[in-house]
Design an enzyme around this catalytic site. Structure first.
Site, PDB file in Angstrom:
ATOM      1  CB  SER A 177     -64.242 -92.801  30.174  1.00  0.00           C
ATOM      2  OG  SER A 177     -65.072 -91.707  30.495  1.00  0.00           O
ATOM      3  CE  LYS A 185     -68.993 -91.503  28.718  1.00  0.00           C
ATOM      4  NZ  LYS A 185     -67.552 -91.758  28.598  1.00  0.00           N
TER       5      LYS A 185
END
Length: 606
Positions: free
Chosen positions: A400, A202
């Site tokens: 996402s 991330k």
């Protein structure tokens, strides 16, 4: 000069009428004035002459949904007969398909420009496929540009004839990704950063924590770029009768070729001046040599002609709804360039309750955003899927939160160059304790509970506060991967392996089971028709419905709240505004609506 006066006068008049709107000019007279202008514009619309060439400007920005504009800008558009530099993907595809069948259109001219397009490769892939079908119909495509860049050449390579100016160049030097890191600047000015996240890939937080890419981010970026670059080479190679190794050699040996080198390398067919291409197009269209130019019509104008032909069609009780979710996912209704959770949920409910709509295609082009808003949309996708087929078509980006709203559909299509995945959660927590101290600013606090001031930016978070936030992040992440496992029928441990916030290309996502098919919007629409068993008897309807100019005026004068499009800022102001937003306390963890963390507590899934 004529165009200058046309657009200048339209701009002034549009602004003037906008001011009149705000001043409360009589409703009837104003609506009548605009209606007459719009009607006049339609009556004097573009005409297609026999043996015309349709011109596709390669600098056009191809978006998924229609751009939203202010009322004054809409008025200006009507008066100037112009709709800006953006055009929707459906408009382009429909125009090319109509031109393929139109006996008045004898070819397509791909017109290069010094202006660069921001269209993504997933959208360009669909346009290129449509151009290939046009060429397969035995209609020629001619492409010309002074300096060919990789994006323009991706489309241009499909042409029968690719031409370049003698003093031009052609660039095929590969793709790169360069990240800017703010860590040193934040340290210098005394801005502290703390992060809570799940997912070693991330990378959205890295510019605020590191001074260079982490090994994990470098690994995923290299893989992603490699996949997209490989798809690029495999696409253009066959059109030029060149192999992938041959094209890779061009990139590795400088990547920028002068016109004669490009011709020798078989990347172009002709080295000519613009007037020579014009002469060739005159021959194609049967235009006299004495005329200034060839018979032509722009793609945007031709699309209006094609649309007017289809506007008289009868309403079909078998409809396929195409719903666009383009932009950052936010709570509430959101702005014109955002995916508002509540607004898209309402559209899905409306579609679900409409018996004429037999199937739904959700077109997703989003980097993610609010976890709660994504779940609101995802819930409506699942409910709608129980009543009628819901097919997702991923555009350039469905990562996402964009993946969250996609995974509950009946089937997912993605282009090979789509960027998806990024299944992870993070929160960034800024504080200005050092910055304030350096400038003589101090705080004091009185509170009734231990964590009452936990949302302050006046100090770093305590270990216990960080632990509390991390617990929320962990729970949201666990829910995320559980939903992926259930929706995609994958073992949870496998999802944990491929998640970790890592982004994947559409090609890799299919191999991993995150998407079902490689294909574009057209493929998704066909799949929707098949699942709903509609055969060829169906009609396409796009959502959300755009308001007409008359509706804008009525809403403005009636006092009903209308969302205003964000003002376009210059790059410097935009960056400053972005930093201000990121340093602002906009929500706390105690918000009963859930955890949408922008900063300092907002949990994001992008």
């Amino acid at each position: 000069m004529k165009d200058f006066l046309k657009y200048t006068c339209a701009s002034l008049l549009g602004t003037f009428l906008g001011l009149l709107l705000l001043g409360g000019v009589g409703l009837g007279g104003l609506v009548l004035l605009i209606a007459v202008a719009a009607s006049s514009s339609k009556d004097s619309g573009p005409q297609v002459k026999d043996k015309s060439v349709m011109v596709l400007d390669l600098s056009l920005n191809i978006t998924d949904s229609k751009p939203n504009r202010s009322t004054s800008a809409a008025i200006q558009g009507v008066l100037s007969d112009d709709s800006g530099d953006a055009v929707t993907l459906r408009t382009v595809l429909d125009a090319i398909e109509s031109a393929k069948k139109d006996p008045k259109i004898v070819g397509i001219y791909l017109e290069g420009s010094s202006d660069s397009s921001s269209s993504g490769f997933a959208n360009l892939k669909e346009v290129r496929s449509a151009l290939q079908r046009f060429r397969d119909a035995k209609k020629p495509i001619i492409a010309y540009e002074m300096d060919w860049n990789e994006r323009d050449y991706y489309l241009g390579s499909v042409a029968n004839t690719i031409a370049i100016n003698p003093y031009g160049s052609l660039e095929i030097n590969g793709f790169s990704s360069q990240a800017m890191f703010w860590t040193g600047a934040l340290e210098k000015y005394g801005v502290g950063v703390q992060v809570t996240r799940v997912g070693k890939y991330k990378s959205a937080v890295e510019p605020f924590l590191l001074k260079q890419m982490s090994p994990e981010n470098r690994q995923q970026t290299q893989k992603l770029l490699g996949d997209i670059w490989g798809e690029y080479l495999k696409t253009i190679g066959p059109s030029r009768k060149l192999t992938v190794p041959q094209l890779q050699a061009v990139a590795d040996n400088g990547g920028t070729l002068m016109a004669d080198e490009a011709l020798k390398g078989k990347l172009v067919d002709k080295v000519v001046y613009f007037d020579e291409i014009t002469t060739e197009l005159k021959k194609l269209t049967g235009t006299d040599r004495e005329d200034k130019s060839f018979k032509q019509i722009s793609l945007k104008n031709y699309a209006r002609v094609a649309e007017s032909k289809n506007s008289t069609r009868a309403d079909n009780k078998n409809q396929i709804a195409v719903l666009y979710a383009e932009g950052e996912i936010v709570d509430g209704d959101g702005g014109p360039t955002q995916v508002g959770g509540d607004r898209i949920a309402r559209e899905l409910r409306k579609i679900r309750e409409n018996d004429d709509v037999k199937a739904v295609v959700l077109r997703v082009n989003s980097p993610g955003g609010s976890a709660t808003a994504a779940e609101v949309i995802g819930r409506e996708v699942a409910l709608t899927g129980k009543k009628k087929p819901v097919i997702v078509s991923m555009g350039n980006l469905a990562a996402s939160g964009g993946y969250w709203i996609s995974m509950g559909s009946n089937k997912i299509f993605a282009e090979a160059s789509t960027i998806t995945g990024s299944i992870g959660v993070f929160g960034m927590l800024f504080n200005v304790e050092k910055l304030a101290a350096n400038n003589g600013v101090t705080w004091d606090v009185v509170k009734t509970a231990r964590f009452a001031d936990s949302k302050t930016i006046s100090r770093p978070k305590t270990p216990q506060e960080l632990a509390n936030i991390q617990r929320v992040v962990d729970r949201i992440y666990d829910r995320f991967i559980t939903k992926v496992a259930d929706s995609r029928k994958l073992p949870k441990n496998k999802v944990q392996e491929i998640a970790q916030g890592r982004v994947w290309s559409g090609t890799a996502a299919k191999q991993l089971g995150l998407v079902d098919e490689i294909g574009g919007l057209e493929d998704a629409i066909k799949a929707a028709a098949e699942q709903a068993k509609l055969g060829e008897n169906w009609q396409l309807e796009e959502y959300p419905k755009n308001r007409t100019l008359e509706e804008r005026i009525l809403e403005r004068l009636s006092g009903v709240h209308v969302l205003e499009p964000a003002t376009k800022l210059d790059p410097l102001t935009a960056e400053v505004k972005k930093m201000q937003d990121e340093l602002a306390v906009v929500k706390s963890m105690n918000d009963p609506q859930g955890v949408y963390v922008r900063l300092p507590f907002n949990l994001r899934i992008n």
